[in-house]
Enzyme design. Sequence first.
Site, PDB file in Angstrom:
ATOM      1  N   PHE A  15       0.940  -1.181  -0.039  1.00 54.89           N
ATOM      2  CA  PHE A  15       0.202   0.032  -0.173  1.00 54.89           C
ATOM      3  C   PHE A  15       0.835   1.266  -0.190  1.00 54.89           C
ATOM      4  CE2 PHE A  15      -2.232   2.773   3.348  1.00 54.89           C
ATOM      5  CZ  PHE A  15      -2.678   3.726   2.623  1.00 54.89           C
ATOM      6  N   VAL A  61      13.328  -9.965   2.226  1.00 56.51           N
ATOM      7  CA  VAL A  61      14.418  -9.035   2.709  1.00 56.51           C
ATOM      8  C   VAL A  61      15.035  -9.915   3.999  1.00 56.51           C
ATOM      9  CG1 VAL A  61      13.559  -6.953   2.232  1.00 56.51           C
ATOM     10  CG2 VAL A  61      12.785  -7.865   4.206  1.00 56.51           C
ATOM     11  N   LEU A  65      20.779  -9.114   0.488  1.00 58.32           N
ATOM     12  CA  LEU A  65      20.565  -8.572  -1.056  1.00 58.32           C
ATOM     13  C   LEU A  65      21.945  -7.664  -1.268  1.00 58.32           C
ATOM     14  CD1 LEU A  65      18.431  -7.768  -3.255  1.00 58.32           C
ATOM     15  CD2 LEU A  65      17.865  -5.901  -1.668  1.00 58.32           C
ATOM     16  N   TYR A  66      22.516  -8.049  -2.709  1.00 60.37           N
ATOM     17  CA  TYR A  66      23.650  -7.213  -3.057  1.00 60.37           C
ATOM     18  C   TYR A  66      23.086  -6.584  -4.091  1.00 60.37           C
ATOM     19  CZ  TYR A  66      26.210  -9.202   0.663  1.00 60.37           C
ATOM     20  OH  TYR A  66      26.918  -9.631   1.943  1.00 60.37           O
ATOM     21  N   LYS A  93      11.089 -12.009  12.055  1.00 59.87           N
ATOM     22  CA  LYS A  93      12.173 -12.217  11.041  1.00 59.87           C
ATOM     23  C   LYS A  93      12.411 -10.928  10.051  1.00 59.87           C
ATOM     24  CE  LYS A  93      12.849 -17.248  11.089  1.00 59.87           C
ATOM     25  NZ  LYS A  93      12.478 -18.503  10.438  1.00 59.87           N
ATOM     26  N   GLY A 104      23.108  -3.401   6.731  1.00 60.56           N
ATOM     27  CA  GLY A 104      24.216  -4.009   6.234  1.00 60.56           C
ATOM     28  C   GLY A 104      24.517  -3.481   4.872  1.00 60.56           C
ATOM     29  N   ALA A 116      10.502   2.286   8.222  1.00 62.89           N
ATOM     30  CA  ALA A 116       8.938   2.718   8.604  1.00 62.89           C
ATOM     31  C   ALA A 116       8.785   2.162   9.804  1.00 62.89           C
ATOM     32  CB  ALA A 116       8.153   2.029   7.360  1.00 62.89           C
ATOM     33  N   TYR A 147       4.809  -7.924  15.834  1.00 68.64           N
ATOM     34  CA  TYR A 147       5.006  -6.693  15.062  1.00 68.64           C
ATOM     35  C   TYR A 147       5.542  -5.653  15.863  1.00 68.64           C
ATOM     36  CZ  TYR A 147       3.269  -2.863  12.180  1.00 68.64           C
ATOM     37  OH  TYR A 147       3.239  -1.848  11.305  1.00 68.64           O
ATOM     38  N   THR A 177      -2.581   4.712   8.458  1.00 66.24           N
ATOM     39  CA  THR A 177      -2.757   5.654   7.339  1.00 66.24           C
ATOM     40  C   THR A 177      -3.766   4.924   6.429  1.00 66.24           C
ATOM     41  OG1 THR A 177      -0.550   6.522   7.475  1.00 66.24           O
ATOM     42  CG2 THR A 177      -1.346   6.600   5.395  1.00 66.24           C
TER      43      THR A 177
HETATM   44  P1  NAD Z   1       1.600  -3.510   3.168  1.00 66.20           P
HETATM   45  O1  NAD Z   1       1.220  -4.877   3.750  1.00 66.20           O
HETATM   46  O2  NAD Z   1       0.669  -3.023   2.131  1.00 66.20           O
HETATM   47  O3  NAD Z   1       3.031  -3.397   2.718  1.00 66.20           O
HETATM   48  C1  NAD Z   1       4.080  -4.388   3.081  1.00 66.20           C
HETATM   49  C2  NAD Z   1       4.809  -4.910   1.990  1.00 66.20           C
HETATM   50  O4  NAD Z   1       5.944  -5.619   2.494  1.00 66.20           O
HETATM   51  C3  NAD Z   1       3.989  -5.672   1.019  1.00 66.20           C
HETATM   52  O5  NAD Z   1       4.084  -5.405  -0.241  1.00 66.20           O
HETATM   53  C4  NAD Z   1       4.406  -7.119   1.315  1.00 66.20           C
HETATM   54  O6  NAD Z   1       4.597  -8.029   0.313  1.00 66.20           O
HETATM   55  C5  NAD Z   1       6.056  -6.841   1.680  1.00 66.20           C
HETATM   56  N1  NAD Z   1       6.681  -7.775   2.569  1.00 66.20           N
HETATM   57  C6  NAD Z   1       6.376  -8.247   3.512  1.00 66.20           C
HETATM   58  N2  NAD Z   1       7.267  -9.283   4.115  1.00 66.20           N
HETATM   59  C7  NAD Z   1       8.522  -9.001   3.422  1.00 66.20           C
HETATM   60  C8  NAD Z   1       9.702  -9.896   3.156  1.00 66.20           C
HETATM   61  N3  NAD Z   1       9.825 -10.527   4.007  1.00 66.20           N
HETATM   62  N4  NAD Z   1      10.439  -9.521   2.061  1.00 66.20           N
HETATM   63  C9  NAD Z   1       9.881  -8.470   1.104  1.00 66.20           C
HETATM   64  N5  NAD Z   1       8.870  -7.830   1.081  1.00 66.20           N
HETATM   65  C10 NAD Z   1       8.156  -8.177   2.330  1.00 66.20           C
HETATM   66  O7  NAD Z   1       1.807  -2.453   4.326  1.00 66.20           O
HETATM   67  P2  NAD Z   1       1.802  -0.908   4.292  1.00 66.20           P
HETATM   68  O8  NAD Z   1       0.505  -0.330   5.081  1.00 66.20           O
HETATM   69  O9  NAD Z   1       2.133  -0.549   2.976  1.00 66.20           O
HETATM   70  O10 NAD Z   1       2.908  -0.803   5.326  1.00 66.20           O
HETATM   71  C11 NAD Z   1       4.236  -0.646   4.909  1.00 66.20           C
HETATM   72  C12 NAD Z   1       5.211  -0.408   6.101  1.00 66.20           C
HETATM   73  O11 NAD Z   1       4.809   0.755   6.810  1.00 66.20           O
HETATM   74  C13 NAD Z   1       5.256  -1.394   6.686  1.00 66.20           C
HETATM   75  O12 NAD Z   1       6.564  -1.599   7.344  1.00 66.20           O
HETATM   76  C14 NAD Z   1       4.482  -1.055   8.087  1.00 66.20           C
HETATM   77  O13 NAD Z   1       4.742  -1.460   9.376  1.00 66.20           O
HETATM   78  C15 NAD Z   1       4.451   0.578   8.066  1.00 66.20           C
HETATM   79  N6  NAD Z   1       3.563   1.074   8.703  1.00 66.20           N
HETATM   80  C16 NAD Z   1       2.094   1.189   8.048  1.00 66.20           C
HETATM   81  C17 NAD Z   1       1.157   1.840   8.799  1.00 66.20           C
HETATM   82  C18 NAD Z   1      -0.129   2.125   8.053  1.00 66.20           C
HETATM   83  O14 NAD Z   1      -1.032   2.566   8.563  1.00 66.20           O
HETATM   84  N7  NAD Z   1      -0.458   1.642   6.814  1.00 66.20           N
HETATM   85  C19 NAD Z   1       1.366   2.402   9.967  1.00 66.20           C
HETATM   86  C20 NAD Z   1       2.472   2.278  10.673  1.00 66.20           C
HETATM   87  C21 NAD Z   1       3.391   1.627   9.944  1.00 66.20           C
HETATM   88  N1  UDP Z   2      24.191  -7.464   3.813  1.00 62.03           N
HETATM   89  C1  UDP Z   2      23.227  -7.485   2.623  1.00 62.03           C
HETATM   90  N2  UDP Z   2      24.030  -6.844   1.580  1.00 62.03           N
HETATM   91  C2  UDP Z   2      25.101  -6.001   1.547  1.00 62.03           C
HETATM   92  C3  UDP Z   2      25.886  -6.032   2.852  1.00 62.03           C
HETATM   93  C4  UDP Z   2      25.305  -6.761   3.981  1.00 62.03           C
HETATM   94  O1  UDP Z   2      22.247  -8.052   2.323  1.00 62.03           O
HETATM   95  O2  UDP Z   2      25.458  -5.316   0.574  1.00 62.03           O
HETATM   96  C5  UDP Z   2      23.636  -8.334   4.853  1.00 62.03           C
HETATM   97  C6  UDP Z   2      24.501  -9.390   5.001  1.00 62.03           C
HETATM   98  O3  UDP Z   2      23.682 -10.643   5.428  1.00 62.03           O
HETATM   99  C7  UDP Z   2      25.165  -9.136   6.521  1.00 62.03           C
HETATM  100  C8  UDP Z   2      23.883  -8.188   7.166  1.00 62.03           C
HETATM  101  O4  UDP Z   2      23.915  -7.384   6.070  1.00 62.03           O
HETATM  102  O5  UDP Z   2      25.022 -10.405   7.332  1.00 62.03           O
HETATM  103  C9  UDP Z   2      24.872  -7.304   8.154  1.00 62.03           C
HETATM  104  O6  UDP Z   2      25.892  -6.503   7.550  1.00 62.03           O
HETATM  105  P1  UDP Z   2      27.072  -6.280   8.620  1.00 62.03           P
HETATM  106  O7  UDP Z   2      28.041  -5.529   7.540  1.00 62.03           O
HETATM  107  O8  UDP Z   2      26.746  -5.005   9.434  1.00 62.03           O
HETATM  108  O9  UDP Z   2      27.557  -7.278   9.456  1.00 62.03           O
HETATM  109  P2  UDP Z   2      28.151  -8.714   8.939  1.00 62.03           P
HETATM  110  O10 UDP Z   2      28.454  -8.754   7.400  1.00 62.03           O
HETATM  111  O11 UDP Z   2      29.522  -8.654   9.888  1.00 62.03           O
HETATM  112  O12 UDP Z   2      27.346  -9.878   9.363  1.00 62.03           O
END
Ligand code: NAD
Ligand code: UDP
Length: 315
Positions: A15, A61, A65-66, A93, A104, A116, A147, A177
Amino acid sequence: MAERKTILITGGAGFLGSHLCDRLIADGHDVICVDNFFTGAKHNIEHLIGHPSFELIRHDVTFPLYIEVHQIYNLACPASPIHYQHDPVQTTKTSVHGAINMLGLAKRLKCRIFQASTSEVYGDPSVHPQTEAYWGNVNPIGPRSCYDEGKRCAETLFFDYHHQHKLEIKVARIFNTYGPRMHPKDGRVVSNFIVQALQGEPITIYGDGCQTRSFCYVDDLIEGFVRLMNSPSDLTGPVNLGNQSEFTIRQLAEKVIEMTGSRSELISKPLPADDPRQRQPDISLATQKLGWQPATPLAEGLERTIAYFRTLLGA
Ligand code: NAD
Ligand code: UDP
Ligand code: UDP
């Protein structure tokens, strides 16, 4: 225009993320949208597919991610209780491992990173309205904890990377929002009430409906994001971003019925566990440091959101 940048948005198909993609592309930047589509949807960004400034990567995420970018907005995380409670371990996670990976990445690239965060870090607040100085009242082992505590830990990580590795961080605490592209089934109050009203179903008020929230229209919030990201480097946040106009949930239901012309009745359902009674941001810091305040009145924002859902539902 400011210098053209390549900007990563995690959660960019969600969103808020999809509106941020639109905004940054309109500002002349190149956007890389990273999303695992857990709650996001391709239709939120389909109008950008093929745009020369837009790139989409399906990626979770919680894994490294490089890539090479100039700025990172970290939005990836399910935001509605239904979705974040579906797999609470994955939610934590995403917040914690996701933050570590993106921090990183930012550390390697020496680039600015925006988080966010959320008003949920205040939990069920005993201070009203909430200022950034308030530490919160959060249950660490309840249904919302994955959360709330995940986001709190992410903030801790952001500030520790800032102190330890001199990273430029920007932490926004976002309050409720709403707007077009909210997920119709994510259970959040604005989308629920509009969908129910348009489909002639009963409007579900949890508890007595006297609990309050303050609702910010998405365009206003995105303006706050961009201002915070591009603010002087000593402004790390946390900065509250939200609308200060406070309404009871019952008032919101009545407004939605009036604006949709619906004949839906109001029904009561049990209040979910740990549901905050009151929530309203103190936005003095954002106003003072960013010259920001929301501009869209609830009626205007609701009108645009209702129009979106009418099209989506064919109602
Ligand atoms: P949303 O669920 O529409 O968007 C979150 C996005 O993150 C989605 O597209 C989802 O597919 C993606 N996502 C989830 N887990 C992921 C992962 N492990 N790797 C990659 N992508 C992943 O929610 P939103 O309302 O757009 O919220 C966006 C951010 O803003 C969130 O971090 C939320 O906590 C924060 N936030 C939103 C509100 C609100 O009112 N909308 C309020 C407070 C905080
Ligand atoms: N990382 C990543 N992309 C980058 C650099 C780092 O995704 O370009 C990730 C990687 O998994 C790493 C984490 O970010 O473990 C934290 O990075 P940092 O350099 O703080 O710590 P370290 O590499 O020592 O674990
Ligand atoms: N709510 C409600 N009916 C619904 C959905 C939500 O009464 O169909 C209430 C919910 O109990 C809470 C408020 O509306 O008090 C805002 O809920 P939402 O999930 O949108 O956001 P949050 O609780 O995270 O602020």
